[in-house]
Structures are given as structure tokens and as C-alpha cells.
Scaffold this active site. Structure first.
Site, PDB file in Angstrom:
ATOM      1  NE  ARG A   1      11.566  27.693   9.072  1.00 47.24           N
ATOM      2  CZ  ARG A   1      11.132  28.678   9.680  1.00 47.24           C
ATOM      3  NH1 ARG A   1      10.743  28.545  10.965  1.00 47.24           N
ATOM      4  NH2 ARG A   1      11.502  29.853   9.248  1.00 47.24           N
TER       5      ARG A   1
ATOM      6  CD  GLU B   1       9.191  38.362   4.237  1.00 41.85           C
ATOM      7  OE1 GLU B   1       9.600  37.238   4.360  1.00 41.85           O
ATOM      8  OE2 GLU B   1       8.100  38.831   3.414  1.00 41.85           O
TER       9      GLU B   1
HETATM   10  P1  AMP Z   1      15.779  36.713   4.759  1.00 39.74           P
HETATM   11  O1  AMP Z   1      16.986  36.935   5.940  1.00 39.74           O
HETATM   12  O2  AMP Z   1      14.738  38.040   4.845  1.00 39.74           O
HETATM   13  O3  AMP Z   1      16.456  36.021   3.591  1.00 39.74           O
HETATM   14  O4  AMP Z   1      14.915  35.723   5.831  1.00 39.74           O
HETATM   15  C1  AMP Z   1      15.062  34.425   5.780  1.00 39.74           C
HETATM   16  C2  AMP Z   1      14.909  33.718   7.014  1.00 39.74           C
HETATM   17  O5  AMP Z   1      13.864  34.048   7.650  1.00 39.74           O
HETATM   18  C3  AMP Z   1      15.038  32.196   7.077  1.00 39.74           C
HETATM   19  O6  AMP Z   1      15.722  31.781   8.139  1.00 39.74           O
HETATM   20  C4  AMP Z   1      13.559  31.875   7.080  1.00 39.74           C
HETATM   21  O7  AMP Z   1      13.172  30.857   7.892  1.00 39.74           O
HETATM   22  C5  AMP Z   1      12.953  33.139   7.617  1.00 39.74           C
HETATM   23  N1  AMP Z   1      11.719  33.689   6.755  1.00 39.74           N
HETATM   24  C6  AMP Z   1      11.806  35.027   6.292  1.00 39.74           C
HETATM   25  N2  AMP Z   1      10.482  35.120   5.538  1.00 39.74           N
HETATM   26  C7  AMP Z   1       9.891  33.936   5.822  1.00 39.74           C
HETATM   27  C8  AMP Z   1       8.608  33.342   5.451  1.00 39.74           C
HETATM   28  N3  AMP Z   1       7.779  34.328   4.206  1.00 39.74           N
HETATM   29  N4  AMP Z   1       8.160  32.149   5.552  1.00 39.74           N
HETATM   30  C9  AMP Z   1       9.063  31.355   6.420  1.00 39.74           C
HETATM   31  N5  AMP Z   1      10.034  31.906   6.627  1.00 39.74           N
HETATM   32  C10 AMP Z   1      10.496  33.086   6.520  1.00 39.74           C
END
Ligand code: AMP
Length: 171
Positions: free
Chosen positions: A58, A95
């Protein structure tokens, strides 16, 4: 335009306990992509960047029009084994799970000014790993831009303290 009202909440996706913030209705709206592109361009245009680095997948959708408007190059950071030329690699924690990201070693020249773009910052692991790839490539991360910040996860604490972080919508 109220961008937040176009973000769809999907509970328990992709795993139980995760509230997935689905941006596809924003992208489907006729003014959606231009609204979020212009919003993030306005916040970052004074950084005078050379490249946008967009994170699969995305981050490609948001990053490419931002690069176009800022008259900057676009560099994809991709999931493993997608890029054809020699790559740098960085591990990261999501996450929900762990994975690895890759970037072409010759993506940009030493000292290039880079803006990192993704749709969501959650824990910050993905953006942090991407910043490491940019540094391995000899670039300077001058900013991070996200459509959505999940501020209750404090992801910005995982990013370098002296680099500006921009987001349009926060939860
Ligand atoms: P992080 O590395 O934990 O900051 O996660 C960010 C990545 O995971 C991004 O590429 C987001 O597209 C995806 N992502 C993580 N959590 C979510 C969420 N609750 N909703 C949508 N995309 C998420």
C-alpha cells in the site's frame, strides 16, 4: 473531505484482536487519492526530497503519486525475492508476525534525501527496517509520511527521534 469516515474498520483481520484499517474505500472515492496525496505533499514539500521510498504494497499506491507531485524518484521496498538485482535486507516485526524487506543496492546515490511512505504506522517496525535499508543504501531519511497513525501503539518511538513524522489520520 473527511478521510477518516472513508476508512473501513475490519475487526479480527488478519488475526483475532487486530482492528484492520482498510483504506480501499478511500482509494475508491473519486477524490480520495488526490486528497491524501495533496495532504501528504503539503506536509512534506519543504523537505526537498530526491526520492520517495514506498513500502510494499500500500506504500506503493500512496508513495508513487507523492513522488510524482514532488518531482522525486520512486523506489520500491519489497517483500523477499521480488526484486531482480542485488538487494539489501532488513528484518522487521509487524503488529501481526515478522518478515523481511529488501531494497535494490543501487536504488539511489550516496547522500540522497529520502521520504519513507506507507499507509499505516502501527508498531513502527516496518518503517524502522525501511530506514535501515535507506541508510545501507547511503541515503538520508529526512521524513516519514503515513496516511494513518495508530498512536496508541507508539510506533513513532521506534523511529529516529530527530526525523519528522507526518500522518493525516490518527487513532
Ligand atoms: P508496523 O510495522 O507494526 O508499524 O506495521 C505497519 C505495517 O503493517 C504497514 O505496512 C501496514 O500496512 C500494516 N498494518 C499494521 N497494522 C495494521 C492495521 N491495524 N491496519 C492496517 N494495516 C496495518
Amino acid at each position: 473531505m473527511d478521510i477518516k469516515s472513508l476508512i473501513r474498520d475490519i475487526p479480527d483481520f488478519p488475526t483475532p484482536g487486530i482492528m484492520f484499517r482498510d483504506i480501499t474505500p478511500v482509494l475508491a472515492h473519486p477524490q480520495g487519492l488526490s486528497e491524501i496525496t495533496n495532504g501528504l505533499v503539503n506536509l512534506t514539500q519543504d523537505l526537498h526530497i530526491d526520492y520517495v521510498v514506498g513500502i510494499e504494497s500500500r506504500g506503493f499506491i500512496l508513495g508513487a503519486p507523492i513522488a510524482y507531485k514532488l518531482q522525486a524518484g520512486f523506489i520500491p521496498v519489497r517483500k523477499p525475492k521480488k526484486l531482480p538485482a542485488p538487494v539489501y535486507q532488513a528484518e522487521y516485526a509487524l503488529e501481526y508476525g515478522t518478515d523481511r524487506l529488501e531494497m535494490h543496492q543501487d536504488a539511489f546515490g550516496n547522500g540522497s534525501r529520502v521520504l519513507i511512505v506507507d499507509d499505516v504506522i502501527a508498531t513502527g517496525g516496518t518503517a524502522s527496517a525501511t530506514a535501515k535499508l535507506v541508510e545501507l543504501g547511503g541515503g538520508i531519511v529526512v521524513g516519514f509520511a503515513f496516511l494513518i497513525e495508530l498512536s496508541f501503539l507508539s510506533g513513532r518511538l521506534a523511529l529516529p527521534a530527530n526525523i519528522p513524522i507526518f500522518s493525516l489520520v490518527s487513532y
